[in-house]
Write a protein that holds these residues in place. Structure first.
Motif, PDB file in Angstrom:
ATOM      1  N   GLU A 197       0.825  -1.207   0.000  1.00  0.00           N
ATOM      2  CA  GLU A 197       0.000   0.000   0.000  1.00  0.00           C
ATOM      3  C   GLU A 197       0.861   1.260   0.000  1.00  0.00           C
ATOM      4  O   GLU A 197       0.611   2.201  -0.757  1.00  0.00           O
ATOM      5  CB  GLU A 197      -0.917  -0.011   1.228  1.00  0.00           C
ATOM      6  CG  GLU A 197      -1.870   1.164   1.286  1.00  0.00           C
ATOM      7  CD  GLU A 197      -2.791   1.094   2.493  1.00  0.00           C
ATOM      8  OE1 GLU A 197      -3.002   2.157   3.118  1.00  0.00           O
ATOM      9  OE2 GLU A 197      -3.296   0.005   2.803  1.00  0.00           O
ATOM     10  N   ALA A 198       1.897   1.279   0.835  1.00  0.00           N
ATOM     11  CA  ALA A 198       2.780   2.453   0.916  1.00  0.00           C
ATOM     12  C   ALA A 198       3.540   2.668  -0.391  1.00  0.00           C
ATOM     13  O   ALA A 198       3.688   3.799  -0.859  1.00  0.00           O
ATOM     14  CB  ALA A 198       3.747   2.297   2.085  1.00  0.00           C
ATOM     15  N   MET A 199       4.016   1.584  -0.986  1.00  0.00           N
ATOM     16  CA  MET A 199       4.732   1.707  -2.264  1.00  0.00           C
ATOM     17  C   MET A 199       3.777   2.104  -3.380  1.00  0.00           C
ATOM     18  O   MET A 199       4.115   2.921  -4.241  1.00  0.00           O
ATOM     19  CB  MET A 199       5.449   0.403  -2.601  1.00  0.00           C
ATOM     20  CG  MET A 199       6.620   0.079  -1.692  1.00  0.00           C
ATOM     21  SD  MET A 199       7.961   1.289  -1.788  1.00  0.00           S
ATOM     22  CE  MET A 199       8.599   0.913  -3.426  1.00  0.00           C
ATOM     23  N   GLY A 200       2.574   1.532  -3.374  1.00  0.00           N
ATOM     24  CA  GLY A 200       1.584   1.881  -4.390  1.00  0.00           C
ATOM     25  C   GLY A 200       1.220   3.353  -4.359  1.00  0.00           C
ATOM     26  O   GLY A 200       1.013   3.976  -5.398  1.00  0.00           O
ATOM     27  N   ALA A 201       1.172   3.923  -3.154  1.00  0.00           N
ATOM     28  CA  ALA A 201       0.821   5.331  -2.997  1.00  0.00           C
ATOM     29  C   ALA A 201       1.846   6.257  -3.629  1.00  0.00           C
ATOM     30  O   ALA A 201       1.526   7.388  -3.981  1.00  0.00           O
ATOM     31  CB  ALA A 201       0.642   5.666  -1.516  1.00  0.00           C
ATOM     32  N   GLN A 202       3.062   5.782  -3.793  1.00  0.00           N
ATOM     33  CA  GLN A 202       4.084   6.645  -4.384  1.00  0.00           C
ATOM     34  C   GLN A 202       4.580   6.124  -5.734  1.00  0.00           C
ATOM     35  O   GLN A 202       5.608   6.573  -6.237  1.00  0.00           O
ATOM     36  CB  GLN A 202       5.236   6.838  -3.407  1.00  0.00           C
ATOM     37  CG  GLN A 202       5.984   5.581  -3.027  1.00  0.00           C
ATOM     38  CD  GLN A 202       7.209   5.890  -2.213  1.00  0.00           C
ATOM     39  OE1 GLN A 202       8.012   6.743  -2.589  1.00  0.00           O
ATOM     40  NE2 GLN A 202       7.354   5.222  -1.098  1.00  0.00           N
ATOM     41  N   PHE A 203       3.836   5.199  -6.351  1.00  0.00           N
ATOM     42  CA  PHE A 203       4.355   4.592  -7.566  1.00  0.00           C
ATOM     43  C   PHE A 203       4.459   5.569  -8.728  1.00  0.00           C
ATOM     44  O   PHE A 203       5.363   5.442  -9.553  1.00  0.00           O
ATOM     45  CB  PHE A 203       3.588   3.331  -7.960  1.00  0.00           C
ATOM     46  CG  PHE A 203       4.496   2.360  -8.654  1.00  0.00           C
ATOM     47  CD1 PHE A 203       5.445   1.651  -7.932  1.00  0.00           C
ATOM     48  CD2 PHE A 203       4.452   2.196 -10.025  1.00  0.00           C
ATOM     49  CE1 PHE A 203       6.323   0.789  -8.560  1.00  0.00           C
ATOM     50  CE2 PHE A 203       5.322   1.329 -10.664  1.00  0.00           C
ATOM     51  CZ  PHE A 203       6.261   0.629  -9.931  1.00  0.00           C
ATOM     52  N   ASP A 204       3.608   6.579  -8.802  1.00  0.00           N
ATOM     53  CA  ASP A 204       3.768   7.594  -9.846  1.00  0.00           C
ATOM     54  C   ASP A 204       5.111   8.300  -9.696  1.00  0.00           C
ATOM     55  O   ASP A 204       5.796   8.559 -10.684  1.00  0.00           O
ATOM     56  CB  ASP A 204       2.626   8.609  -9.795  1.00  0.00           C
ATOM     57  CG  ASP A 204       1.307   8.037 -10.300  1.00  0.00           C
ATOM     58  OD1 ASP A 204       1.326   6.999 -10.996  1.00  0.00           O
ATOM     59  OD2 ASP A 204       0.255   8.630  -9.983  1.00  0.00           O
ATOM     60  N   ARG A 205       5.490   8.589  -8.460  1.00  0.00           N
ATOM     61  CA  ARG A 205       6.791   9.228  -8.211  1.00  0.00           C
ATOM     62  C   ARG A 205       7.923   8.289  -8.596  1.00  0.00           C
ATOM     63  O   ARG A 205       8.924   8.712  -9.171  1.00  0.00           O
ATOM     64  CB  ARG A 205       6.907   9.628  -6.742  1.00  0.00           C
ATOM     65  CG  ARG A 205       8.241  10.246  -6.405  1.00  0.00           C
ATOM     66  CD  ARG A 205       8.333  10.667  -4.958  1.00  0.00           C
ATOM     67  NE  ARG A 205       9.649  11.194  -4.660  1.00  0.00           N
ATOM     68  CZ  ARG A 205      10.031  11.581  -3.456  1.00  0.00           C
ATOM     69  NH1 ARG A 205       9.196  11.513  -2.444  1.00  0.00           N
ATOM     70  NH2 ARG A 205      11.242  12.029  -3.262  1.00  0.00           N
ATOM     71  N   ILE A 206       7.777   7.003  -8.287  1.00  0.00           N
ATOM     72  CA  ILE A 206       8.802   6.008  -8.632  1.00  0.00           C
ATOM     73  C   ILE A 206       8.986   5.948 -10.140  1.00  0.00           C
ATOM     74  O   ILE A 206      10.119   5.969 -10.642  1.00  0.00           O
ATOM     75  CB  ILE A 206       8.445   4.633  -8.050  1.00  0.00           C
ATOM     76  CG1 ILE A 206       8.607   4.662  -6.525  1.00  0.00           C
ATOM     77  CG2 ILE A 206       9.286   3.522  -8.674  1.00  0.00           C
ATOM     78  CD1 ILE A 206       8.041   3.458  -5.807  1.00  0.00           C
ATOM     79  N   LEU A 207       7.879   5.923 -10.893  1.00  0.00           N
ATOM     80  CA  LEU A 207       7.976   5.888 -12.351  1.00  0.00           C
ATOM     81  C   LEU A 207       8.629   7.159 -12.887  1.00  0.00           C
ATOM     82  O   LEU A 207       9.467   7.093 -13.807  1.00  0.00           O
ATOM     83  CB  LEU A 207       6.604   5.687 -12.977  1.00  0.00           C
ATOM     84  CG  LEU A 207       5.975   4.315 -12.746  1.00  0.00           C
ATOM     85  CD1 LEU A 207       4.556   4.275 -13.317  1.00  0.00           C
ATOM     86  CD2 LEU A 207       6.828   3.204 -13.346  1.00  0.00           C
ATOM     87  N   ALA A 208       8.274   8.315 -12.327  1.00  0.00           N
ATOM     88  CA  ALA A 208       8.900   9.570 -12.748  1.00  0.00           C
ATOM     89  C   ALA A 208      10.390   9.562 -12.429  1.00  0.00           C
ATOM     90  O   ALA A 208      11.211  10.002 -13.247  1.00  0.00           O
ATOM     91  CB  ALA A 208       8.200  10.755 -12.072  1.00  0.00           C
TER      92      ALA A 208
END
Length: 132
Positions: free
Chosen positions: A114-125
């Motif tokens: 859940e925590a990683m999913g919440a920031q996955f847009d940032r991870i992709l960027a």
């Protein structure tokens, strides 16, 4: 694996990334399909550094040939305590070419996902730009 362990324990994202092979395969405990490539793996690991609290390695296991390593860790995600293991293989240049993570218990894995999913847009960027 001393250099990788030291980089992770220091929170040094640049040093971690420098130890990854260009074609590294990262297998997450939370998704079925592995991620391939240095940029996305480094971005995911930067995300993990942001999510895990009180992270520490508690045990290191190395094969006699020096290619395969297991680093057992403990950490916290929110109020969930997790235990996990980073399984690493290195290529002939000493760079990590295979990186698989396992995490338990299920409630901790769910909190991590859940925590990683919440920031996955940032991870992709981050993967596209190569920045933290």
């Amino acid at each position: 694996m001393h250099a990788f362990r030291a980089a992770v324990e220091a929170g040094d994202a640049d040093a971690i990334e420098a130890l990854l092979a260009e074609d590294v395969v990262f297998t997450s405990p939370a998704v079925f399909k592995p991620y391939t490539g240095k940029a996305i793996t480094a971005a995911i690991l930067r995300g993990v550094v942001r999510v895990f609290e009180d992270f520490r390695y508690v045990r290191e296991i190395n094969d006699t040939g020096g290619r395969d390593h297991a680093l057992v860790f403990t950490a916290r995600v929110g109020d969930k305590q997790v235990t996990g293991c980073d399984f690493l293989s290195v290529n002939e240049d000493g760079l990590i070419d295979d990186f698989m993570v396992m995490v338990r218990p299920l409630s901790g894995l769910q909190a991590l996902a859940e925590a990683m999913g919440a920031q996955f847009d940032r991870i992709l960027a981050d993967a596209e730009t190569g920045s933290a």
